[in-house]
Design a protein around this motif. Structure first.
Motif, PDB file in Angstrom:
ATOM      1  N   THR A  28      44.537  46.923  33.176  1.00 41.90           N
ATOM      2  CA  THR A  28      43.480  45.927  33.272  1.00 41.90           C
ATOM      3  C   THR A  28      42.896  45.971  34.672  1.00 41.90           C
ATOM      4  O   THR A  28      43.628  46.086  35.657  1.00 41.90           O
ATOM      5  N   LYS A  30      40.952  43.456  35.579  1.00 38.44           N
ATOM      6  CA  LYS A  30      40.687  42.054  35.919  1.00 38.44           C
ATOM      7  C   LYS A  30      41.459  41.705  37.187  1.00 38.44           C
ATOM      8  O   LYS A  30      42.544  42.236  37.438  1.00 38.44           O
ATOM      9  N   GLU A  31      40.872  40.816  37.990  1.00 36.42           N
ATOM     10  CA  GLU A  31      41.554  40.410  39.218  1.00 36.42           C
ATOM     11  C   GLU A  31      42.687  39.442  38.880  1.00 36.42           C
ATOM     12  O   GLU A  31      42.466  38.388  38.290  1.00 36.42           O
ATOM     13  N   THR A  45      43.485  44.397  41.313  1.00 39.99           N
ATOM     14  CA  THR A  45      42.617  44.753  40.188  1.00 39.99           C
ATOM     15  C   THR A  45      43.167  46.037  39.557  1.00 39.99           C
ATOM     16  O   THR A  45      42.459  46.717  38.827  1.00 39.99           O
ATOM     17  N   ASP A 132      40.833  36.870  36.727  1.00 41.70           N
ATOM     18  CA  ASP A 132      39.392  36.823  36.991  1.00 41.70           C
ATOM     19  C   ASP A 132      38.915  35.412  37.332  1.00 41.70           C
ATOM     20  O   ASP A 132      37.883  34.950  36.864  1.00 41.70           O
TER      21      ASP A 132
END
Length: 165
Positions: A28, A30-31, A45, A132
């Motif tokens: 992933t 996403k943060e 990330t 995120d």
């Protein structure tokens, strides 16, 4: 055995009942952010998420993206049928300790080799964990470490009465 009624996902959501068994790991971008004792102790990330039927995703953060020297290994070990031997970790920062606050797989099975040198955090033991920018809800119970966000629907394994799912 109680019959489970999955929640129908809305556009942009995933049902944990559509996740596979055996579990799988996926990258992933996403943060992922973990805050403990008021400090960001992990941010990446470059994470991975493990997906398994009835469970919200568990997220793994590379150790290079975790604050150094905050993890203290416990003697406790368990065995995951998919990932291998799990090592539990205390998160220690100043006078504050989350025990356990995290876990890792030192020698994961081949399908999960990408999470070697990564750590998962129990969101309920941290100040806040985000995906995120969205604050996650911890998976209920004292064993699983899933992070629930608005883009996953259950019902989720973890609360009392769900061990037999």
């Amino acid at each position: 055995m109680r019959r489970i009624k999955p929640i129908k996902p809305q556009p942009g959501q995933e049902s944990v009942w559509a996740y596979p068994r055996p579990a799988v790991v996926r990258p992933t971008d996403k943060e992922l952010v973990v805050v403990f004792d008021g400090q960001v102790i992990a941010k990446t990330t470059r994470g991975h998420r493990v997906l398994e039927t009835s469970h919200p995703p568990t997220y793994y953060i590379p150790l290079e993206d975790v604050m150094p020297s905050i993890l203290r290994e416990q003697p406790r070990r368990t065995m995951c049928e998919w990932k291998g031997e799990c090592v539990y970790l205390d998160v220690v920062l100043g006078d504050r300790v989350a025990s356990p606050g995290a876990w890792r797989y030192d020698k994961p099975t081949a399908p999960f080799s990408v999470i070697q040198n990564s750590v998962g955090f129990y969101a309920g033991e941290m100040d806040v964990c985000t995906v995120d920018g969205e604050t996650v809800t911890p998976q209920e119970g004292d064993f699983y470490g899933g992070w629930i966000t608005k883009d996953v629907v259950g019902p989720f394994k973890g609360p009392p009465g769900t061990w037999g799912w």
